[in-house]
Design an enzyme around this catalytic site. Structure first.
Site, PDB file in Angstrom:
ATOM      1  N   CYS A   1     -16.412   1.644  -0.027  1.00 19.36           N
ATOM      2  CA  CYS A   1     -15.232   0.808   0.264  1.00 19.36           C
ATOM      3  C   CYS A   1     -14.807   0.914   1.724  1.00 19.36           C
ATOM      4  O   CYS A   1     -14.095   0.048   2.213  1.00 19.36           O
ATOM      5  CB  CYS A   1     -14.086   1.184  -0.664  1.00 19.36           C
ATOM      6  SG  CYS A   1     -13.609   2.914  -0.571  1.00 19.36           S
TER       7      CYS A   1
ATOM      8  N   ARG B   1     -13.506  -8.509   1.106  1.00 23.24           N
ATOM      9  CA  ARG B   1     -12.067  -8.271   0.921  1.00 23.24           C
ATOM     10  C   ARG B   1     -11.294  -9.536   1.307  1.00 23.24           C
ATOM     11  O   ARG B   1     -10.314  -9.887   0.652  1.00 23.24           O
ATOM     12  CB  ARG B   1     -11.596  -7.090   1.782  1.00 23.24           C
ATOM     13  CG  ARG B   1     -12.184  -5.735   1.413  1.00 23.24           C
ATOM     14  CD  ARG B   1     -11.717  -5.246   0.058  1.00 23.24           C
ATOM     15  NE  ARG B   1     -10.281  -5.151  -0.048  1.00 23.24           N
ATOM     16  CZ  ARG B   1      -9.526  -4.169   0.470  1.00 23.24           C
ATOM     17  NH1 ARG B   1     -10.096  -3.168   1.087  1.00 23.24           N
ATOM     18  NH2 ARG B   1      -8.207  -4.185   0.333  1.00 23.24           N
TER      19      ARG B   1
ATOM     20  N   ARG C   1       0.879  -1.182   0.000  1.00 25.22           N
ATOM     21  CA  ARG C   1       0.000   0.000   0.000  1.00 25.22           C
ATOM     22  C   ARG C   1       0.907   1.219   0.000  1.00 25.22           C
ATOM     23  O   ARG C   1       1.636   1.446   0.972  1.00 25.22           O
ATOM     24  CB  ARG C   1      -0.920  -0.013   1.223  1.00 25.22           C
ATOM     25  CG  ARG C   1      -1.555   1.335   1.476  1.00 25.22           C
ATOM     26  CD  ARG C   1      -2.717   1.276   2.415  1.00 25.22           C
ATOM     27  NE  ARG C   1      -3.855   0.658   1.771  1.00 25.22           N
ATOM     28  CZ  ARG C   1      -5.101   0.701   2.251  1.00 25.22           C
ATOM     29  NH1 ARG C   1      -5.354   1.338   3.380  1.00 25.22           N
ATOM     30  NH2 ARG C   1      -6.088   0.125   1.613  1.00 25.22           N
TER      31      ARG C   1
ATOM     32  N   ASP D   1     -17.071   6.902  -2.063  1.00 20.57           N
ATOM     33  CA  ASP D   1     -15.825   6.811  -1.295  1.00 20.57           C
ATOM     34  C   ASP D   1     -15.595   8.189  -0.666  1.00 20.57           C
ATOM     35  O   ASP D   1     -16.278   9.161  -1.029  1.00 20.57           O
ATOM     36  CB  ASP D   1     -14.670   6.426  -2.254  1.00 20.57           C
ATOM     37  CG  ASP D   1     -13.321   6.272  -1.563  1.00 20.57           C
ATOM     38  OD1 ASP D   1     -13.283   6.121  -0.321  1.00 20.57           O
ATOM     39  OD2 ASP D   1     -12.291   6.307  -2.264  1.00 20.57           O
TER      40      ASP D   1
ATOM     41  N   GLN E   1      -9.727  -3.988  -3.932  1.00 23.29           N
ATOM     42  CA  GLN E   1     -11.036  -3.489  -3.506  1.00 23.29           C
ATOM     43  C   GLN E   1     -12.088  -3.781  -4.582  1.00 23.29           C
ATOM     44  O   GLN E   1     -13.189  -4.238  -4.278  1.00 23.29           O
ATOM     45  CB  GLN E   1     -10.925  -1.971  -3.272  1.00 23.29           C
ATOM     46  CG  GLN E   1     -12.231  -1.308  -2.881  1.00 23.29           C
ATOM     47  CD  GLN E   1     -12.676  -1.705  -1.490  1.00 23.29           C
ATOM     48  OE1 GLN E   1     -11.948  -1.548  -0.543  1.00 23.29           O
ATOM     49  NE2 GLN E   1     -13.886  -2.240  -1.375  1.00 23.29           N
TER      50      GLN E   1
ATOM     51  N   HIS F   1      -6.929   0.940  -6.746  1.00 20.13           N
ATOM     52  CA  HIS F   1      -7.179   0.067  -5.585  1.00 20.13           C
ATOM     53  C   HIS F   1      -7.810  -1.226  -6.136  1.00 20.13           C
ATOM     54  O   HIS F   1      -8.983  -1.505  -5.907  1.00 20.13           O
ATOM     55  CB  HIS F   1      -8.115   0.785  -4.607  1.00 20.13           C
ATOM     56  CG  HIS F   1      -8.154   0.184  -3.230  1.00 20.13           C
ATOM     57  ND1 HIS F   1      -7.406  -0.914  -2.862  1.00 20.13           N
ATOM     58  CD2 HIS F   1      -8.865   0.532  -2.120  1.00 20.13           C
ATOM     59  CE1 HIS F   1      -7.650  -1.202  -1.599  1.00 20.13           C
ATOM     60  NE2 HIS F   1      -8.530  -0.352  -1.117  1.00 20.13           N
TER      61      HIS F   1
HETATM   62  N1  NVA Z   1      -9.752   6.727  -1.788  1.00 23.46           N
HETATM   63  C1  NVA Z   1      -9.462   6.274  -0.443  1.00 23.46           C
HETATM   64  C2  NVA Z   1      -9.720   4.809  -0.319  1.00 23.46           C
HETATM   65  C3  NVA Z   1      -9.491   4.247   1.056  1.00 23.46           C
HETATM   66  C4  NVA Z   1      -9.679   2.760   1.112  1.00 23.46           C
HETATM   67  C5  NVA Z   1      -8.040   6.620  -0.088  1.00 23.46           C
HETATM   68  O1  NVA Z   1      -7.157   6.463  -0.942  1.00 23.46           O
HETATM   69  O2  NVA Z   1      -7.794   7.056   1.033  1.00 23.46           O
HETATM   70  N1   CP Z   2     -11.202  -0.174   1.923  1.00 25.39           N
HETATM   71  C1   CP Z   2      -9.958  -0.246   2.426  1.00 25.39           C
HETATM   72  O1   CP Z   2      -8.977  -0.464   1.711  1.00 25.39           O
HETATM   73  O2   CP Z   2      -9.892  -0.091   3.763  1.00 25.39           O
HETATM   74  P1   CP Z   2      -8.556   0.130   4.611  1.00 25.39           P
HETATM   75  O3   CP Z   2      -7.980   1.463   4.187  1.00 25.39           O
HETATM   76  O4   CP Z   2      -8.991   0.120   6.050  1.00 25.39           O
HETATM   77  O5   CP Z   2      -7.603  -0.976   4.304  1.00 25.39           O
END
Ligand code: NVA
Ligand code: CP
Length: 313
Positions: free
Chosen positions: A270, A298, A108, A230, A138, A135
């Site tokens: 998400c 997930r 990540r 989101d 997801q 992502h």
């Molecule tokens: N768009 C959000 C998704 C979190 C799972 C982010 O990148 O923070």
């Molecule tokens: N949806 C998602 O990726 O959640 P987290 O940021 O908690 O991993």
């Protein structure tokens, strides 16, 4: 397990063909059913996955780590300060070293180029657990959730409302690949990247999906089967959170939107959610909402991805 997927990377939704996405979803559904029936598997016995995190996480960390345990393997959590990617040493060297010691890497990251570089140098499969650009894991869980609730993907009318961000990008690729019509609705100036609009529309030519972008939420949501949102400010955009609130105010999922959606429409998010911003709490608790099935998936979707990329033939 799924022909042709072993040893591959999953950095973008576009790394998988339509058939591969459909097979991964079917595998996820099978693993979910078997898990709930108490059947255990050791597809990844003796394997180790390194999990690199530059950003916080609840779902991604817990689902990958739990999934690896359930499949007989082991996952190592590497917090941002553990390896200080790009500061303590280069992405290339981290990739090579982890590739010599582990069987699988999940990352990540901020820059999408980081997960691309890990994939280039690691020599073991690399999975994108979220970058600023995509992502993909997801979206496999989301497509599984839609398939389970609506019985199909192709031909459904989906909308995404909010920021044209990483989740929107992967959803556009996923809808295009699977024949699901999708309109991404954003405030002016927050549309998805033109490259993703162009590429997803090109992919959609093969599957019959219609991928559109709009600034008009109520018009786009008329009769929608699937409504997705989101957060308005993603991880790394915290300084913009306040200024975005006014610009995004009219793009919320709420009772007014429920009134124009199909009466059997499902609502996805998400998570994490900012209640009162992109969705109001009451609407998130209506029978339309499948957000916690989506979160649970997930686990099952990523078990399927890990098995497909790394299990012995
Ligand atoms: N768009 C959000 C998704 C979190 C799972 C982010 O990148 O923070
Ligand atoms: N949806 C998602 O990726 O959640 P987290 O940021 O908690 O991993």
């Amino acid at each position: 397990m799924i022909p042709g997927l072993k040893g591959r990377n999953f950095v973008s939704v576009t790394d998988f063909s339509r058939s591969e996405i459909e097979q991964v979803i079917q595998l996820a559904i099978r693993l979910k059913t078997e898990f709930k029936a108490g059947k255990t598997h050791s597809y990844l016995a003796g394997q180790t996955m390194a999990m690199i995190f530059q950003k916080p996480s609840l779902r991604t960390r817990v689902s990958f780590e739990t999934g690896m345990t359930q499949l007989g393997g082991h996952a190592i959590y590497l917090a941002p300060t553990d390896i200080s990617l790009g500061q303590r040493e280069t992405t290339e060297d981290i990739a090579v070293v982890l590739g010599r010691m582990t069987n699988l890497i999940m990352a990540r990251v901020f820059g999408h180029n980081i997960v691309q570089d890990l994939a280039r140098y690691a020599g073991v499969p690399v999975i994108n657990g979220l970058s600023d650009f995509e992502h993909p894991c997801q979206i496999i869980a989301d497509l599984q959730t839609i398939q389970e609730h609506k019985g199909r993907l192709a031909g459904l009318h989906a909308i995404y409302t909010g920021d044209g961000n990483n989740v929107a990008h992967s959803l556009m690729y996923g809808a295009a690949r699977t024949g699901m019509h999708l309109t991404v609705v954003t405030p002016p100036g927050f549309e998805p990247t033109p490259k993703v609009i162009k590429e997803s529309q090109e992919i959609a030519r093969d599957t019959g999906a219609r991928i559109n972008v709009s600034n008009d939420l109520l018009k786009s949501a008329q009769g929608a089967d699937v409504v997705y949102t989101d957060v308005w400010a993603s991880m790394g955009q915290e300084s913009e959170a306040q200024s975005r609130k006014a610009k995004f105010r009219d793009y919320q999922i709420n009772a007014k939107l429920l009134a124009v959606m199909d009466s059997h429409a499902i609502i996805l998010h998400c998570l994490p959610a900012h209640y009162g911003e992109e969705i109001d709490y009451e609407t998130s608790r209506t029978p339309h909402s499948v957000i916690f099935d989506q979160a649970e998936n997930r686990l099952h979707a990523q078990k399927a991805i890990m098995v497909a990329l790394a299990a012995p033939a």
